[in-house]
Scaffold this motif. Structure first.
Motif, PDB file in Angstrom:
ATOM      1  N   ASP A  48      67.197  83.588  11.844  1.00 51.98           N
ATOM      2  CA  ASP A  48      66.710  84.267  13.045  1.00 51.98           C
ATOM      3  C   ASP A  48      65.895  85.500  12.664  1.00 51.98           C
ATOM      4  O   ASP A  48      65.520  85.660  11.508  1.00 51.98           O
ATOM      5  CB  ASP A  48      67.909  84.658  13.925  1.00 51.98           C
ATOM      6  N   MET A  49      65.684  86.382  13.642  1.00 49.71           N
ATOM      7  CA  MET A  49      64.947  87.621  13.372  1.00 49.71           C
ATOM      8  C   MET A  49      65.756  88.491  12.412  1.00 49.71           C
ATOM      9  O   MET A  49      66.964  88.650  12.578  1.00 49.71           O
ATOM     10  CB  MET A  49      64.760  88.400  14.663  1.00 49.71           C
ATOM     11  N   ALA A  86      68.081  91.059  13.935  1.00 54.25           N
ATOM     12  CA  ALA A  86      69.287  90.497  14.541  1.00 54.25           C
ATOM     13  C   ALA A  86      70.305  90.101  13.478  1.00 54.25           C
ATOM     14  O   ALA A  86      71.508  90.256  13.651  1.00 54.25           O
ATOM     15  CB  ALA A  86      68.913  89.290  15.399  1.00 54.25           C
ATOM     16  N   GLY A 101      64.048  92.630  17.573  1.00 58.81           N
ATOM     17  CA  GLY A 101      65.137  92.024  16.805  1.00 58.81           C
ATOM     18  C   GLY A 101      66.527  92.497  17.176  1.00 58.81           C
ATOM     19  O   GLY A 101      67.301  92.897  16.317  1.00 58.81           O
ATOM     20  N   LEU A 102      66.849  92.457  18.460  1.00 61.67           N
ATOM     21  CA  LEU A 102      68.209  92.810  18.885  1.00 61.67           C
ATOM     22  C   LEU A 102      69.152  91.665  18.523  1.00 61.67           C
ATOM     23  O   LEU A 102      68.917  90.519  18.898  1.00 61.67           O
ATOM     24  CB  LEU A 102      68.258  93.010  20.408  1.00 61.67           C
ATOM     25  N   GLN A 134      71.562  84.179  19.430  1.00 57.99           N
ATOM     26  CA  GLN A 134      70.157  84.308  19.065  1.00 57.99           C
ATOM     27  C   GLN A 134      69.669  85.730  19.136  1.00 57.99           C
ATOM     28  O   GLN A 134      70.090  86.495  20.010  1.00 57.99           O
ATOM     29  CB  GLN A 134      69.317  83.468  20.010  1.00 57.99           C
ATOM     30  N   GLY A 135      68.790  86.089  18.210  1.00 59.99           N
ATOM     31  CA  GLY A 135      68.170  87.405  18.224  1.00 59.99           C
ATOM     32  C   GLY A 135      67.122  87.477  19.327  1.00 59.99           C
ATOM     33  O   GLY A 135      66.549  86.463  19.701  1.00 59.99           O
ATOM     34  N   ARG A 136      66.885  88.659  19.836  1.00 62.00           N
ATOM     35  CA  ARG A 136      65.918  88.839  20.933  1.00 62.00           C
ATOM     36  C   ARG A 136      65.072  90.083  20.708  1.00 62.00           C
ATOM     37  O   ARG A 136      65.550  91.079  20.183  1.00 62.00           O
ATOM     38  CB  ARG A 136      66.654  89.049  22.261  1.00 62.00           C
ATOM     39  N   THR A 137      63.839  90.011  21.192  1.00 60.99           N
ATOM     40  CA  THR A 137      63.007  91.204  21.295  1.00 60.99           C
ATOM     41  C   THR A 137      62.797  91.444  22.776  1.00 60.99           C
ATOM     42  O   THR A 137      62.488  90.500  23.504  1.00 60.99           O
ATOM     43  CB  THR A 137      61.656  90.971  20.595  1.00 60.99           C
ATOM     44  N   ARG A 177      61.673  87.853  24.090  1.00 59.91           N
ATOM     45  CA  ARG A 177      61.150  86.886  23.119  1.00 59.91           C
ATOM     46  C   ARG A 177      62.247  86.460  22.162  1.00 59.91           C
ATOM     47  O   ARG A 177      63.001  87.293  21.683  1.00 59.91           O
ATOM     48  CB  ARG A 177      60.051  87.530  22.266  1.00 59.91           C
ATOM     49  N   LEU A 178      62.303  85.170  21.885  1.00 61.26           N
ATOM     50  CA  LEU A 178      63.253  84.665  20.892  1.00 61.26           C
ATOM     51  C   LEU A 178      62.469  84.189  19.675  1.00 61.26           C
ATOM     52  O   LEU A 178      61.290  83.869  19.778  1.00 61.26           O
ATOM     53  CB  LEU A 178      64.041  83.486  21.466  1.00 61.26           C
ATOM     54  N   ALA A 179      63.162  84.134  18.521  1.00 62.87           N
ATOM     55  CA  ALA A 179      62.465  83.737  17.295  1.00 62.87           C
ATOM     56  C   ALA A 179      62.291  82.221  17.238  1.00 62.87           C
ATOM     57  O   ALA A 179      61.362  81.706  16.654  1.00 62.87           O
ATOM     58  CB  ALA A 179      63.237  84.224  16.082  1.00 62.87           C
ATOM     59  N   ARG A 180      63.195  81.501  17.847  1.00 63.58           N
ATOM     60  CA  ARG A 180      63.118  80.040  17.762  1.00 63.58           C
ATOM     61  C   ARG A 180      63.838  79.421  18.949  1.00 63.58           C
ATOM     62  O   ARG A 180      64.406  80.125  19.777  1.00 63.58           O
ATOM     63  CB  ARG A 180      63.720  79.551  16.446  1.00 63.58           C
TER      64      ARG A 180
END
Lengths: 204, 161
Positions: free
Chosen positions: A143-144, A147, B25-26, B134-137, B150-153
């Protein structure tokens, strides 16, 4: 002990310990994938928690991150960060097919790589310090980068605003193709730092 | 189009239209957003933990959900907003790794404290995109109070709150 109080001699000690530990880890990885793995000079940094995601190449960068807790006589976290292309390349070499990061087999293979690197690193470190150190069961997130590291920062944030980061970059030595690249991070908790420095005679 | 202002871990920023505030990238971190629709100003806090321990929050109210929300309110009041006008949105609080010890994750605790505190303060929680793995912006547009996530995937990579 506060992370900020490290003098340059103590930083050198940590850099050297990390270099030796990572040397062992690189040898293990090299044997595993049958390629030469080169190490860059390790960096020892005391940074604000909010700056750590930038050390991983920016908070939004898509990475495969394997996290292992440091167990035994000390505490902290270790993190193997691979850019997507390198993670896929490692899987290609080891599994010889197109197993991806969404695949259970791909995920457990990368976890195992993290485990091998961390175990070799900690074995060498523990040997020098006269401590028993070993990694926990590895966990993976794809992932990011921000995160992926949040959880570790949360743990460190319970006791302060700073993180001590021991970072080593490694890469394959292929000249023609895209070399495998990755970063290995050790983020000890404050108590562990004290133990380590005392063991090498570096505390004041 | 103005440039977005980055809000890093433990930071709080207050701004007005047409600015945008972004936290990248939260993961388990929680982005807490308060908005004053009439004034078109708002604030974003990139919180790391639910509440301060024995040491207190020090000079970083943005690090903890418990201290960030009052700090956001105070910041917006300085901007001329009234507390009863404020509305809230939340983003983040994921758990990126399998939860092995069975206790509540940091992300879950962050979300819980935020919801409780907003309810106590009677600030309506209009929307949230929280939890999961999932990570989030999140990008907070002060023009209209909308939040872009926004998600990375994954399939649903762009969401609007």
């Amino acid at each position: 002990m506060d992370f900020q109080q490290l003098d340059s001699r103590q930083q050198d000690t940590l850099r050297e310990l990390s270099n030796i530990g990572m040397g062992h880890a690189a040898t293990s990885l090299s044997q595993l994938v049958g390629r030469t793995i080169m190490l860059h000079v390790p960096r020892v940094m005391t940074v604000d928690l909010s700056e750590v995601p930038d050390l991983l190449g920016g908070p939004e960068r898509l990475v495969a991150g394997v996290i292992l807790k440091l167990e035994g006589a000390a505490g902290g976290n270790m993190l193997l960060v691979l850019p997507r292309a390198s993670a896929e390349q490692l899987l290609q070499i080891l599994l010889g097919s197109t197993v991806g990061l969404d695949d259970e087999l791909g995920v457990s293979t990368l976890k195992e790589i993290g485990n091998i690197l961390a175990s070799s690193y900690l074995n060498a470190l523990g040997g020098m310090l006269g401590m028993t150190l070993y990694p926990s069961v590895p966990q993976l997130a794809y992932d990011m980068a921000g995160a992926v590291i949040d959880h570790v920062l949360g743990e460190l944030g319970e006791s302060g605003d700073l993180a001590l980061v021991l970072e080593t970059e490694f890469s394959g030595d292929e000249v023609d193709a895209d070399p495998i690249r990755g970063h290995f991070f050790l983020l000890p908790d404050p108590r562990t730092l004290e133990l380590v420095l005392a063991a090498v005679g570096g505390s004041r | 189009m103005t440039c977005a202002q980055r809000v890093g871990i433990a930071e709080i920023r207050i701004a007005g239209a047409p600015e945008r505030l972004v936290s990248y990238g939260l993961g388990s971190c929680l982005g807490v957003m308060l908005y004053a629709p009439e004034l078109r100003c708002g604030g974003l806090a990139h919180t790391l933990l639910p509440e301060p321990g024995q040491k207190g929050a020090g000079n970083r109210p943005g690090k903890f959900v418990r201290t960030a929300i009052p700090a956001l309110i105070a910041g917006l009041e300085q901007f001329g907003a009234e507390r009863r006008q404020l509305v809230a949105k939340l983003c983040g609080g994921a758990h990126m790794f399998q939860n092995l010890n069975g206790r509540m994750t940091i992300g879950e605790r962050n979300i819980r404290v935020a919801r409780m505190l907003l309810e106590e303060l009677r600030i309506p929680l209009l929307a949230e995109d929280v939890g999961g793995c999932q990570g989030r912006t999140c990008e907070f547009r002060l023009e209209d109070g909308k939040v872009l996530v926004r998600l990375a995937r994954g399939r649903d990579k762009l969401r609007e709150l």
